[in-house]
Write an enzyme that holds these catalytic residues in place. Sequence first.
Site, PDB file in Angstrom:
ATOM      1  N   GLU A 180      40.765  47.666  46.615  1.00 12.45           N
ATOM      2  CA  GLU A 180      39.710  46.911  47.313  1.00 12.45           C
ATOM      3  C   GLU A 180      39.539  47.337  48.768  1.00 12.45           C
ATOM      4  O   GLU A 180      39.210  46.508  49.617  1.00 12.45           O
ATOM      5  CB  GLU A 180      40.006  45.411  47.272  1.00 12.45           C
ATOM      6  CG  GLU A 180      39.908  44.798  45.900  1.00 12.45           C
ATOM      7  CD  GLU A 180      39.863  43.269  45.954  1.00 12.45           C
ATOM      8  OE1 GLU A 180      40.360  42.688  46.925  1.00 12.45           O
ATOM      9  OE2 GLU A 180      39.322  42.680  45.015  1.00 12.45           O
TER      10      GLU A 180
ATOM     11  N   GLU B  17      39.432  43.278  37.831  1.00  5.10           N
ATOM     12  CA  GLU B  17      40.009  41.946  38.085  1.00  5.10           C
ATOM     13  C   GLU B  17      38.987  40.867  37.778  1.00  5.10           C
ATOM     14  O   GLU B  17      38.058  40.638  38.551  1.00  5.10           O
ATOM     15  CB  GLU B  17      40.442  41.788  39.558  1.00  5.10           C
ATOM     16  CG  GLU B  17      41.696  42.540  39.902  1.00  5.10           C
ATOM     17  CD  GLU B  17      42.135  42.333  41.354  1.00  5.10           C
ATOM     18  OE1 GLU B  17      41.845  41.249  41.926  1.00  5.10           O
ATOM     19  OE2 GLU B  17      42.742  43.254  41.916  1.00  5.10           O
TER      20      GLU B  17
HETATM   21  C1  GAL Z   1      41.960  40.552  44.997  1.00  6.69           C
HETATM   22  C2  GAL Z   1      43.147  41.497  45.057  1.00  6.69           C
HETATM   23  C3  GAL Z   1      44.281  41.020  44.175  1.00  6.69           C
HETATM   24  C4  GAL Z   1      44.526  39.564  44.393  1.00  6.69           C
HETATM   25  C5  GAL Z   1      43.256  38.789  44.156  1.00  6.69           C
HETATM   26  C6  GAL Z   1      43.386  37.318  44.379  1.00  6.69           C
HETATM   27  O1  GAL Z   1      41.194  40.691  46.134  1.00  6.69           O
HETATM   28  O2  GAL Z   1      42.766  42.777  44.661  1.00  6.69           O
HETATM   29  O3  GAL Z   1      45.420  41.767  44.429  1.00  6.69           O
HETATM   30  O4  GAL Z   1      44.970  39.390  45.688  1.00  6.69           O
HETATM   31  O5  GAL Z   1      42.285  39.214  45.046  1.00  6.69           O
HETATM   32  O6  GAL Z   1      44.320  36.786  43.539  1.00  6.69           O
END
Ligand code: GAL
Length: 849
Positions: free
Chosen positions: A186, A255
Amino acid sequence: MQIMVKGGRKMKMMLLLVLQIVVAVTAANVTYDHRALVIDGKRKILISGSIHYPRSTPEMWPDLIQKSKDGGLDVIETYVFWSGHEPEKNKYNFEGRYDLVKFVKLAAKAGLYVHLRIGPYVCAEWNYGGFPVWLHFVPGIKFRTDNEPFKAEMQRFTTKIVDLMKQEKLYASQGGPIILSQIENEYGNIDSAYGAAAKSYIKWSASMALSLDTGVPWNMCQQADAPDPMINTCNGFYCDQFTPNSKNKPKMWTENWSGWFLGFGDPSPYRPVEDLAFAVARFYQRGGTFQNYYMYHGGTNFDRTSGGPLISTSYDYDAPIDEYGLLRQPKWGHLRDLHKAIKLCEGSLIASDPTITSLGSNLEAAVYKTSGTCAAFLANVGTKSDATVTFNGQSYHLPAWSVSILPDCKNVAFNTAKINSATVSAAFARQSLKPDGGSSGELGSQWSYIKEPIGISKTDAFLKPGLLEQINTTADKSDYLWYSLRMDIKGDETFLDEGSKAVLHIESIGQVVYAFINGKLAGSGHGKQKITLDIPIDLIAGKNTIDLLSVTVGLANYGAFFDLVGAGITGPVTLKSAKSGSSIDLASQQWTYQVGLKGEDTGLATGDSSEWVSKTPLPTKQPLVWYKTTFDAPSGSEPVAIDFTGTGKGIAWVNGQSIGRYWPTSIAGNNGCTDSCDYRGSYSANKCLKNCGKPSQTLYHVPRSWLKPSENTLVLLEEMGGDPTQISFTTKQTGSSLCLMVSQSHPAPVDTWTSGSKISKKKRTRPVLSLQCPVSTQVISSIKFASFGTPKGTCGSFTHGHCNSSRSLSLVQKACIGLRSCNLEVSTRVFGEPCRGVVKTLAVEASCS
Ligand code: GAL
């Protein structure tokens, strides 16, 4: 003899040949095109889920992986945790919870692929975003930018991991399960803060990763400018609108947040499964071919691994598998059905691009059609009204904010808002802490204690003028840093005025401060970014000590320059006279510093010390006391938690293993919770909250494998003051109560479809309410509620509506009682007709025993 030898050689050669053939057969060629990852020449529709190996134990891994497979996952995704693997520079750890090779091999053994997100920056609510804190002290280093010292370290660690995976033949190109690796994480969200150097850093990251020659593709998440051939992927609650930065790259979602993480002091976030399923179905509807649940199993932030500030020890995440490794139902089951429905469409999905048409306002159809196959997704993205749409001449009921999946372009296999999986209650069974050998009945006699000295007690304490930043001082070797000052107060000073106390003013950037005056706790405070304290204090004429204990609760893990946020008492620190208003600056004085606590150095965590005091009475409600007891493991094999209610805040160890920071006195704010959260409409991290006004976390997971049947040692470092005798154990039980509502408009169970995307004619095609006791030895023992008609309410509080078939209860009882599972067709054929012209629902609540 000779013949034998010759024969042996021949055999060996043949064996070698066979082995080579096996390797050649199993090694997979992974590439991609605009539709999907392509494995051995075939596009794949992949469903992935995150499980972070150090957030559970190796003993839990096989079961978690099996439950993932049973839930319909094809891929396990994990970050690689640099701080765990290289806690000290060049001293590597790949053991126990950090046995990455074992974890990847277990996934392979279960027949699953792996997506290895090496990072090495990972965010992940992990301490310092996964970076080891020693990295901060590398001369000239600047994190995550075009900086030679940083790039050298990043390259060294990334190479180390890739080499290890290669050595173990874990890349798909070598016959292993890893089909994809990630570099960075990110960075695109924050790279503008790094100026022009961000561009060259990203280019360098990509070419460095590619040079490692893994034989499988790489991705960068949330990196719109990811250079070819890196696949830029999407993270978020929804990614259906995402498009990759090249027509040659597939649409991938790394994600999909299945819930959200918990912070100390915050209410608990949860994400309704109807919305999660909707997001997933929309993604595949609009051309996506790979999505990953972040998290599928969240687990636990053991030890001091939680990020910050103030990330809780539980990393449950409202994931389909809960913190303890139990299925969260109906979330897990509804998603399993969704995965089956998507897989029924795979042939059509990989063969074509979708044709998207509007079926009306907020209504959309996507059709994947080839000469021989056809799959369709029908969506209602409206947030209020259900709709009936006409598609291919047939009409379909689409609840608001839902997607129906039609693997044959005709019959509905699944609708994201119509749940066919039962809700299973989850229960914690309280067990008192069973001390072993504790013969005396006196309260607290089973506990022993050691008082941690207030202020400076270690020989490595040192003097420095001014206030020091905490992370630079402790290098995060401990949560604790003492700032200590001795001052002489002359008899005539205004600070001694009777009736109007002096006020000690302290400013800190986190996360907890305790102020001790002359050895007594005078005040404390905590905060995420800023703590300001004004503590009225009593001073005496002559020598006074001011001992400030600053405590970190997880180092920052997210944001541009998160590594430089810092912690600790920054000042000003002043002493004010309440009466005269005059003040003196303490910040610039000569302070004495002590990194960590004495008991940390003397190894009290293991419980082995000879200094434990078992005299009664046990000191309680006093700050900075180490406590120890021994106990029998709770009986049975269910997951175990300690309920820390009664204690304040601290760190706990079981048999020398740190179960993490506990803080049951950290209470969630009163606002933002809703009794029932409407899944319709865009989800955000604070949309659905529960537990307002209650402790954020009272229960702390103790993995079963850390326990012996008896003689277990529990050690607590209690900083705030509490009563450890109130501690109890609980075991998490898979619930015994099942409940489900299935309407006549629900699709038939997805299992009635055969893999050829044909609905089995022989099997029932009507909706079915299926119940199954989660524990294999249990049977359905009673039916608490059953109504076919218009029942109302939610699980646990069903009531009859105006329409109810009088045969409901007896029919359900007859079909279910005494059996582990039962299926009831939801139709008037079975239940009769209680009210014509109304779509009827069957609601059942049952108990297993
Ligand atoms: C994203 C990140 C993850 C985790 C998630 C929130 O921005 O890539 O590692 O932090 O947010 O749980």
